[in-house]
Design an enzyme around this catalytic site. Structure first.
Site, PDB file in Angstrom:
ATOM      1  N   ASN A 158       0.801  -1.231   0.000  1.00 12.01           N
ATOM      2  CA  ASN A 158       0.000   0.000   0.000  1.00 12.01           C
ATOM      3  C   ASN A 158       0.830   1.276   0.000  1.00 12.01           C
ATOM      4  OD1 ASN A 158       0.787  -0.360   2.673  1.00 12.01           O
ATOM      5  ND2 ASN A 158      -1.058   0.578   3.488  1.00 12.01           N
ATOM      6  N   VAL A 238      -0.635 -11.856  10.285  1.00 11.77           N
ATOM      7  CA  VAL A 238       0.696 -12.233   9.779  1.00 11.77           C
ATOM      8  C   VAL A 238       1.772 -11.667  10.708  1.00 11.77           C
ATOM      9  CG1 VAL A 238       2.297 -12.124   7.836  1.00 11.77           C
ATOM     10  CG2 VAL A 238      -0.147 -12.372   7.403  1.00 11.77           C
ATOM     11  N   GLU A 256       4.742  -3.134  12.277  1.00 11.76           N
ATOM     12  CA  GLU A 256       3.807  -2.032  12.036  1.00 11.76           C
ATOM     13  C   GLU A 256       2.556  -2.658  11.455  1.00 11.76           C
ATOM     14  OE1 GLU A 256       3.937   0.877  13.004  1.00 11.76           O
ATOM     15  OE2 GLU A 256       6.050   1.014  13.538  1.00 11.76           O
ATOM     16  N   CYS A 290      -2.937   1.973   6.706  1.00  8.73           N
ATOM     17  CA  CYS A 290      -3.192   1.554   8.090  1.00  8.73           C
ATOM     18  C   CYS A 290      -3.550   2.766   8.942  1.00  8.73           C
ATOM     19  CB  CYS A 290      -2.004   0.791   8.650  1.00  8.73           C
ATOM     20  SG  CYS A 290      -0.493   1.700   8.588  1.00  8.73           S
ATOM     21  N   GLU A 466       9.367   3.391  13.916  1.00 13.27           N
ATOM     22  CA  GLU A 466      10.176   3.625  12.726  1.00 13.27           C
ATOM     23  C   GLU A 466      10.397   5.126  12.542  1.00 13.27           C
ATOM     24  OE1 GLU A 466       7.540   0.990   9.918  1.00 13.27           O
ATOM     25  OE2 GLU A 466       9.674   0.667   9.539  1.00 13.27           O
TER      26      GLU A 466
HETATM   27  C1  UN1 Z   1       0.973   7.442   5.927  1.00 13.41           C
HETATM   28  O1  UN1 Z   1      -0.109   7.550   6.516  1.00 13.41           O
HETATM   29  O2  UN1 Z   1       1.377   8.285   5.116  1.00 13.41           O
HETATM   30  O3  UN1 Z   1       0.901   0.869   5.875  1.00 13.41           O
HETATM   31  C2  UN1 Z   1       1.868   6.295   6.176  1.00 13.41           C
HETATM   32  C3  UN1 Z   1       0.513   1.972   6.281  1.00 13.41           C
HETATM   33  C4  UN1 Z   1       1.375   2.707   7.260  1.00 13.41           C
HETATM   34  C5  UN1 Z   1       2.022   3.894   6.664  1.00 13.41           C
HETATM   35  C6  UN1 Z   1       1.134   5.074   6.637  1.00 13.41           C
HETATM   36  N1  UN1 Z   1       2.401   1.803   7.772  1.00 13.41           N
HETATM   37  O4  UN1 Z   1      -0.529   2.443   5.851  1.00 13.41           O
END
Ligand code: UN1
Length: 485
Positions: A158, A238, A256, A290, A466
């Protein structure tokens, strides 16, 4: 206006400084989610033998890379940033074609890759330890942070440019070597990162990139005895497996994972701005972040006004072909995600939720679901508790801020959260009481600056965060040196 599709690329793994097919010769087809009849390319369906080769190359490259002065490593990161920046448009187009992110967001993300590399290049000149005095003698005792060795990075589809770069850049600047497993749904974007490092003359084997399935590449990478640490971004189930396997083997692990991010709108909020943030947070990238806004709590005295503003914004929103620079909401990444999102919408209805907008697949070949807004969803319904990775969000009515905070916290996740208010006191109560790793006052739930920590609490994350200086914690280990003369 639509951008033209570039020619099909030659797609391979990048191992030991060479572009190579999978050892088994197996490939898989990647299609455009906006037009599934369009083939993007054939990519390596890699396996454990490819992971072995990549880890072997990374282990061989480690001694020389880790001994290079950090400023020498920074020079490579800076050249890679230039190479990425020179091809932002191509990377963005490839990203849009392979995973459907609207081109306007894809351009921003590709550009962010160069910014992340430059920030981490700067780490070469920042402190790596702390100086103290010994208690008994006053002689020096200090800490220093040393690289770990070979690290395994497992990245999602994503954010196919930003996330691989935000794991790779700190891993490399602190002196580790890397095996990066790219998501099956977005190999092309990630391979641009390998190409940028190749152009930057990164020594062979320092970064190795392998494409394939989680079960066939991710699992052997987590298990490999020469991999010291695993950083994973992806789903909660996962992530739990990765954590269990990695910790069983005594490895360092960083996760994450998902979110169920609330946005709270108080009666004293600038309602137009809040509606705009709700739209962007819930629906950009088709809600496949996310950090996307999944629950919108609105104080009852302004509920009807806010609802009207958000519905008007949905009405004005541009939904459709992600290669059109005007498009705000494009397709879901694949047929399975489409089916999962449609099933979640059906369940939301079955559990008593009312669909105010969207709710059905759009006409046409693409995996497109228009922005979908629910109301009257009960707090224990699936939509209120489980992450649905699509353009689906729900409105909830509340009376007091205490009530909103309590309901916002009543999920297993804790990634990001927003409040819209003009009251300093309410903003402070939100900052003190909301259980999430990333808090926004008067801005949307998604988004992440490179120079500050990014990560969730509760089930949304595990291990050090991170980005920013937080990355130092995960990619190095502390040694304490008692130094007498
Ligand atoms: C963002 O909101 O720009 O996988 C980053 C994701 C998050 C990163 C979001 N680990 O959506």
């Amino acid at each position: 206006m639509s951008v033209d599709a570039p020619p099909l690329p030659a797609a391979s793994n990048y191992v030991g400084g060479e572009w190579s097919p999978s050892r088994s010769g197996r490939t898989y087809e990647k299609r455009n989610p906006a037009r599934p009849s369009e083939l993007i390319g054939e990519f390596p369906a890699s396996g454990a033998e490819d992971v072995d080769a990549a880890v072997g190359a990374a282990a061989a490259a480690y001694p020389a890379w880790s001994r290079l002065p950090a400023a020498g490593r920074a020079a490579v990161l800076l050249r890679a940033a230039d190479a990425l920046e020179a091809s932002v448009e191509q990377i963005a187009r490839d990203m849009t074609r392979e995973m459907g992110k609207p081109i306007r967001e894809a351009r921003l993300e590709a550009a962010r890759g160069a910014q992340i590399l430059r920030y981490f290049a700067g780490e070469a000149w920042r402190p790596k330890g702390e100086l103290y005095e010994q208690s008994a003698t006053g002689a020096t005792v200090y800490t220093l942070r040393r690289s770990l060795g070979v690290v395994g990075l497992i990245t999602p589809w994503n954010f196919p440019a930003a996330i691989p770069v935000w794991k790779t850049a700190p891993a490399l600047i602190y002196g580790n070597t890397v095996v990066l497993k790219l998501a099956q749904e977005a190999p092309l974007t990630g391979l641009h990162i390998a190409r940028a490092f190749d152009e930057a003359e990164l020594p062979a084997g320092v970064l190795n990139v392998v494409v394939g399935r989680g079960s066939e590449v991710g699992a052997p990478l987590v298990r490999h005895p020469d991999v010291r640490a695993i950083s994973f971004t992806g789903s909660v189930p996962v992530g739990r497996e990765v954590r269990e396997e990695a910790t069983r083997l005594g490895k360092r692990v960083q996760l994450e994972l998902g979110g169920h991010n609330p946005l709270i709108v108080l009666a004293d909020a600038p309602l137009g701005r809040a509606a705009e943030a709700a739209y962007a947070g819930a629906f950009w990238s088709a809600g496949q972040k996310c950090t996307a806004t999944r629950r919108i709590f609105v104080q009852d005295t302004v509920y009807d006004d806010f609802r009207r503003l958000l519905l008007e914004r949905i009405e004005r929103g541009r939904v459709g072909d992600p290669s059109d620079p005007e498009t705000e909401v494009g397709p879901l990444v694949n047929e399975r995600q489409l089916e999962d999102v449609l099933a979640a919408i059906a369940r939301g209805r079955d559990e008593g939720g009312i669909v105010l907008a969207g709710g059905e697949r759009a006409e046409g070949e693409g995996y497109l679901v228009p922005p979908t807004l629910f109301e009257d969803v009960s707090d224990d319904a699936m939509l209120s508790c489980e992450e649905v990775f699509g353009p689906v969000t729900s409105l909830y009515r509340f009376a007091t801020l205490d009530e909103a905070l309590e309901r916002a916290n009543a999920v297993e996740f804790g990634l990001s959260a927003s409040i819209f208010t003009s009251s300093l006191e309410s903003a402070q109560r939100f900052v003190d009481g909301l259980e999430a790793g990333i808090l926004h006052v008067n801005s949307q739930t998604a988004g992440a600056d490179v120079h500050v920590p990014f990560g969730g609490i509760k089930s949304s994350g595990f291990g050090p965060h991170e980005q920013g200086r937080a990355a130092l914690e995960f990619y190095t280990e502390v040694v304490t040196v008692y130094h007498d003369v």
